[in-house]
Scaffold this motif. Structure first.
Motif, mmCIF file in Angstrom:
data_model
loop_
_atom_site.group_PDB
_atom_site.id
_atom_site.type_symbol
_atom_site.label_atom_id
_atom_site.label_comp_id
_atom_site.label_asym_id
_atom_site.label_seq_id
_atom_site.Cartn_x
_atom_site.Cartn_y
_atom_site.Cartn_z
ATOM 1 N N PRO A 156 0.802 -1.220 0.000
ATOM 2 C CA PRO A 156 0.000 0.000 0.000
ATOM 3 C C PRO A 156 0.840 1.278 0.000
ATOM 4 O O PRO A 156 0.298 2.357 0.126
ATOM 5 N N ALA A 157 2.183 1.164 -0.134
ATOM 6 C CA ALA A 157 3.040 2.341 0.011
ATOM 7 C C ALA A 157 2.911 3.351 -1.120
ATOM 8 O O ALA A 157 2.935 4.550 -0.874
ATOM 9 N N ALA A 158 2.776 2.897 -2.352
ATOM 10 C CA ALA A 158 2.692 3.815 -3.492
ATOM 11 C C ALA A 158 1.240 4.277 -3.687
ATOM 12 O O ALA A 158 0.304 3.565 -3.318
ATOM 13 N N PRO A 159 1.073 5.436 -4.281
ATOM 14 C CA PRO A 159 -0.275 5.982 -4.481
ATOM 15 C C PRO A 159 -1.006 5.339 -5.659
ATOM 16 O O PRO A 159 -1.346 5.973 -6.646
ATOM 17 N N VAL A 160 -1.251 4.053 -5.562
ATOM 18 C CA VAL A 160 -1.895 3.271 -6.620
ATOM 19 C C VAL A 160 -3.289 3.797 -6.937
ATOM 20 O O VAL A 160 -3.647 3.984 -8.101
ATOM 21 N N LEU A 161 -4.088 4.038 -5.908
ATOM 22 C CA LEU A 161 -5.459 4.488 -6.140
ATOM 23 C C LEU A 161 -5.497 5.879 -6.756
ATOM 24 O O LEU A 161 -6.357 6.171 -7.591
ATOM 25 N N THR A 162 -4.560 6.727 -6.378
ATOM 26 C CA THR A 162 -4.476 8.061 -6.979
ATOM 27 C C THR A 162 -4.222 7.938 -8.468
ATOM 28 O O THR A 162 -4.881 8.594 -9.277
ATOM 29 N N GLU A 174 -4.473 9.095 -0.254
ATOM 30 C CA GLU A 174 -3.140 8.877 -0.826
ATOM 31 C C GLU A 174 -2.540 10.195 -1.305
ATOM 32 O O GLU A 174 -1.362 10.453 -1.097
ATOM 33 N N THR A 175 -3.353 10.999 -1.941
ATOM 34 C CA THR A 175 -2.884 12.277 -2.462
ATOM 35 C C THR A 175 -2.352 13.149 -1.331
ATOM 36 O O THR A 175 -1.287 13.753 -1.450
#
Length: 132
Positions: A37-43, A79-80
């Protein structure tokens, strides 16, 4: 001339740099093969125009409900905010807590489909890195 591929590469580079600057990735290390979950995948999928087609592919592959899609879009906002946090010990702790909470919420939201979501993200991420 800036092409869509160049813009996407720059965007991914920026997102990865922001994640590293925020202390998500250790200094000197590249992005892991599993960004969640570290990277802003959903963003990337739900907030950026370049991610629209990928988001639609994920929605179709996982057969997500409208409610699930809305919740994933809402979580993209957290995330943003995390990616733009200043770099400090307190900020890193807050980002780690936010990522853990995001993961918990997505696990609950997707239930039995969570493992398929994770696999989809890993495959998608490898393709994004290959393109950039």
């Amino acid at each position: 001339m800036v092409t869509r591929r160049t813009a996407l590469g720059a965007l991914l580079g920026t997102l990865l740099w922001n994640a590293g600057a925020a202390g998500v990735f250790p200094a000197g290390r590249s992005a892991p093969p599993d960004p969640w979950p570290a990277a802003p995948v959903l963003t990337r999928l739900f907030r950026l125009p370049a991610g629209r087609a990928d988001a639609q592919a994920m929605i179709a592959t996982l057969d997500l409900t409208v409610a699930q899609v809305w919740e994933l879009r809402r979580l993209a906002g957290s995330e943003t905010l995390s990616a733009s946090a200043p770099d400090s010990l307190t900020a890193r702790a807050k980002i780690a807590a936010t990522n853990a909470e995001k993961d918990r919420k997505v696990r609950l939201l997707l239930g039995a489909d969570y493992a398929r979501f994770r696999e989809w993200v890993r495959v998608w991420w490898r393709e994004q890195l290959r393109r950039s």
